[in-house]
Design an enzyme around this catalytic site. Structure first.
Site, PDB file in Angstrom:
ATOM      1  N   GLY A  44      -3.291  37.242  -6.627  1.00  0.00           N
ATOM      2  CA  GLY A  44      -4.718  37.499  -6.833  1.00  0.00           C
ATOM      3  C   GLY A  44      -5.589  37.256  -5.610  1.00  0.00           C
ATOM      4  O   GLY A  44      -6.792  37.516  -5.646  1.00  0.00           O
ATOM      5  N   GLU A  45      -4.998  36.741  -4.507  1.00  0.00           N
ATOM      6  CA  GLU A  45      -5.824  36.503  -3.308  1.00  0.00           C
ATOM      7  C   GLU A  45      -6.215  37.835  -2.680  1.00  0.00           C
ATOM      8  O   GLU A  45      -5.361  38.697  -2.471  1.00  0.00           O
ATOM      9  CB  GLU A  45      -5.037  35.699  -2.264  1.00  0.00           C
ATOM     10  CG  GLU A  45      -4.752  34.283  -2.686  1.00  0.00           C
ATOM     11  CD  GLU A  45      -3.821  33.568  -1.704  1.00  0.00           C
ATOM     12  OE1 GLU A  45      -3.497  34.144  -0.643  1.00  0.00           O
ATOM     13  OE2 GLU A  45      -3.416  32.444  -2.027  1.00  0.00           O
ATOM     14  N   HIS A 144     -32.478  34.579  -9.568  1.00  0.00           N
ATOM     15  CA  HIS A 144     -32.943  33.751 -10.688  1.00  0.00           C
ATOM     16  C   HIS A 144     -34.253  33.040 -10.340  1.00  0.00           C
ATOM     17  O   HIS A 144     -35.176  32.996 -11.146  1.00  0.00           O
ATOM     18  CB  HIS A 144     -31.853  32.754 -11.051  1.00  0.00           C
ATOM     19  CG  HIS A 144     -32.247  31.826 -12.146  1.00  0.00           C
ATOM     20  ND1 HIS A 144     -32.581  32.264 -13.397  1.00  0.00           N
ATOM     21  CD2 HIS A 144     -32.405  30.474 -12.156  1.00  0.00           C
ATOM     22  CE1 HIS A 144     -32.908  31.228 -14.153  1.00  0.00           C
ATOM     23  NE2 HIS A 144     -32.812  30.138 -13.427  1.00  0.00           N
ATOM     24  N   LYS A 209     -37.804  27.391 -24.936  1.00  0.00           N
ATOM     25  CA  LYS A 209     -36.351  27.450 -25.192  1.00  0.00           C
ATOM     26  C   LYS A 209     -35.696  26.174 -24.681  1.00  0.00           C
ATOM     27  O   LYS A 209     -36.026  25.697 -23.611  1.00  0.00           O
ATOM     28  CB  LYS A 209     -35.750  28.655 -24.465  1.00  0.00           C
ATOM     29  CG  LYS A 209     -34.242  28.748 -24.579  1.00  0.00           C
ATOM     30  CD  LYS A 209     -33.639  29.722 -23.567  1.00  0.00           C
ATOM     31  CE  LYS A 209     -33.267  29.042 -22.280  1.00  0.00           C
ATOM     32  NZ  LYS A 209     -32.524  29.917 -21.335  1.00  0.00           N
ATOM     33  N   ARG A 211     -31.713  24.111 -24.384  1.00  0.00           N
ATOM     34  CA  ARG A 211     -30.264  24.308 -24.494  1.00  0.00           C
ATOM     35  C   ARG A 211     -29.656  23.037 -25.085  1.00  0.00           C
ATOM     36  O   ARG A 211     -29.476  22.047 -24.363  1.00  0.00           O
ATOM     37  CB  ARG A 211     -29.662  24.619 -23.129  1.00  0.00           C
ATOM     38  CG  ARG A 211     -30.008  26.037 -22.622  1.00  0.00           C
ATOM     39  CD  ARG A 211     -28.951  26.538 -21.643  1.00  0.00           C
ATOM     40  NE  ARG A 211     -29.294  27.841 -21.093  1.00  0.00           N
ATOM     41  CZ  ARG A 211     -28.960  28.996 -21.663  1.00  0.00           C
ATOM     42  NH1 ARG A 211     -28.311  29.013 -22.807  1.00  0.00           N
ATOM     43  NH2 ARG A 211     -29.276  30.140 -21.083  1.00  0.00           N
ATOM     44  N   THR A 240     -25.008  35.755 -22.204  1.00  0.00           N
ATOM     45  CA  THR A 240     -24.432  35.814 -23.553  1.00  0.00           C
ATOM     46  C   THR A 240     -25.439  36.387 -24.554  1.00  0.00           C
ATOM     47  O   THR A 240     -25.131  36.511 -25.733  1.00  0.00           O
ATOM     48  CB  THR A 240     -24.048  34.406 -24.030  1.00  0.00           C
ATOM     49  OG1 THR A 240     -25.250  33.624 -24.117  1.00  0.00           O
ATOM     50  CG2 THR A 240     -23.067  33.733 -23.088  1.00  0.00           C
TER      51      THR A 240
HETATM   52  C1  R5P Z   1     -32.099  31.223 -17.678  1.00  0.00           C
HETATM   53  O1  R5P Z   1     -32.914  30.475 -17.148  1.00  0.00           O
HETATM   54  C2  R5P Z   1     -32.001  32.665 -17.318  1.00  0.00           C
HETATM   55  O2  R5P Z   1     -33.211  33.165 -16.825  1.00  0.00           O
HETATM   56  C3  R5P Z   1     -31.549  33.513 -18.496  1.00  0.00           C
HETATM   57  O3  R5P Z   1     -32.525  33.423 -19.513  1.00  0.00           O
HETATM   58  C4  R5P Z   1     -30.242  33.013 -19.049  1.00  0.00           C
HETATM   59  O4  R5P Z   1     -29.355  32.725 -18.021  1.00  0.00           O
HETATM   60  C5  R5P Z   1     -29.637  34.032 -19.963  1.00  0.00           C
HETATM   61  O5  R5P Z   1     -28.420  33.540 -20.421  1.00  0.00           O
HETATM   62  P1  R5P Z   1     -27.910  33.836 -21.884  1.00  0.00           P
HETATM   63  O6  R5P Z   1     -28.040  35.327 -22.079  1.00  0.00           O
HETATM   64  O7  R5P Z   1     -26.485  33.375 -21.901  1.00  0.00           O
HETATM   65  O8  R5P Z   1     -28.762  33.053 -22.823  1.00  0.00           O
END
Ligand code: R5P
Length: 330
Positions: A44-45, A144, A209, A211, A240
């Site tokens: 895989g390298e 991001h 939101k 986590r 996801t």
């Molecule tokens: C988080 O801060 C990002 O901006 C996205 O909201 C996040 O990474 C999305 O990930 P997922 O679809 O797994 O919730």
């Protein structure tokens, strides 16, 4: 001599599009893909051999790094490191590194569940790229967070992309009915950009939101009013789709009429597609910054917006020394 373009194998369709658009531009008519062989050893390298003489030649490298169903993020990252190292040892001048999607960018500070004994992968990734080869300048589509630029020792430019969603959203929804929503605290600038671009008079909304565990998202509270309005959720990436679908659930509970989503990088890992199909989200717009997996291509709710023109514009401006600030501005 015009620059040569090199790319890893992460998103061939996008690279071909970028090349075609560059070739249609003055100063790049002779730009072509550098001749090279990219293969994998049995374990895989990645293995890269450059066939062009690139000694002191200006080169543009496109690093497409995301899991695409056949290779992982790390496979594509290693391909990019190996390609950059091969170019460095051949004495090439890697003038521009263009990243349609910047991976490892979410972990940009130490933050864990119970301790802060975690890595800062965003910094590590930037360092590995620049160890692989000296790079003149780097650009990334909608990273991001922009403060990642501080992790690079060279000029780093964000390629803004939210304007690409304006027309598709306006074709679906009446402007006055649109309320742009950030699905978390970090995304308000993107929601604000969409709101301004579509010209809605409504203030943006935010979702609180949290986590509860890695990979899980829980939308607790909506800040803003969506009752009787059409909500457009704006995010940098859909991984996801937990963040997105949780936000959609809360928006529906708060009386939103129609729900549309715009996510620049459509990663669609795990059960993302199933979640989206079960959610009240009517349409999901993503770009082709990452190569879409077959399930995403087949999903009737997902529409992919091409970014070849955007990336070619950014690369051209970086090579010729023009400003990137006007990208996406009328
Ligand atoms: C988080 O801060 C990002 O901006 C996205 O909201 C996040 O990474 C999305 O990930 P997922 O679809 O797994 O919730």
């Amino acid at each position: 001599m015009e620059p040569l373009l090199f790319a890893n194998s992460g998103n061939k369709e996008l690279v071909d599009d970028v090349l075609a658009r560059l070739q249609a531009t003055d100063g790049f008519h002779e730009t072509r893909l550098g001749r090279m062989h990219l293969d994998f050893h049995p374990d895989g390298e990645p293995f890269v051999e450059i066939f062009d003489n690139v000694r002191r030649r200006q080169c543009i490298v496109v690093g497409c790094i995301a899991a695409n169903g056949s290779h992982s993020v790390n496979d594509h990252a290693m391909e990019t490191f190996v390609l950059l190292d091969a170019l460095k040892r051949a004495d090439a001048n890697v003038d521009v590194l263009a990243l349609p999607y910047l991976p490892y960018a979410r972990q940009d500070r130490r933050k864990g569940g119970e301790t802060d004994r975690t890595a800062i992968t965003s910094k590590l990734f930037a360092k590995l790229l620049t160890i692989a080869s000296p790079i003149g300048r780097v650009c990334a589509v909608e990273p991001h967070d922009v403060h990642v630029e501080g992790f690079f020792p060279c000029p780093f430019d964000r390629v803004p992309s939210i304007h690409l969603f304006t027309d598709p959203v306006k074709r679906l929804l009446d402007t006055n009915s649109i309320v742009a929503i950030s699905p978390d605290r970090g995304g308000w600038e993107r929601a604000g950009a969409l709101s301004t671009n579509v010209g809605t008079p409504r203030l943006i909304g935010w979702v609180d939101k949290r986590r509860p565990a890695p990979g899980q998202a829980k939308a607790h509270q909506l800040i803003g009013d969506v009752k009787g309005l059409n909500a457009v959720i704006v995010d940098d990436m859909i991984d996801t789709a937990g963040t997105l679908c949780e936000a959609a659930r809360l928006l529906k509970e708060n009386g939103a009429e129609r729900i549309i989503a715009c996510g620049v990088h459509g990663l669609f890992n795990g059960s993302a597609i199933e979640r989206i199909m079960k959610s009240p989200i009517e349409r999901v717009f993503v770009t082709n910054s990452v190569e879409q997996k077959p399930a995403a291509r087949a999903c009737e709710k997902i529409t992919v917006i091409p970014i070849g023109d955007l990336l070619a514009q950014a690369v051209r401006r970086m090579v010729t020394g023009e400003s990137l600030r006007t990208i996406g501005k009328p």
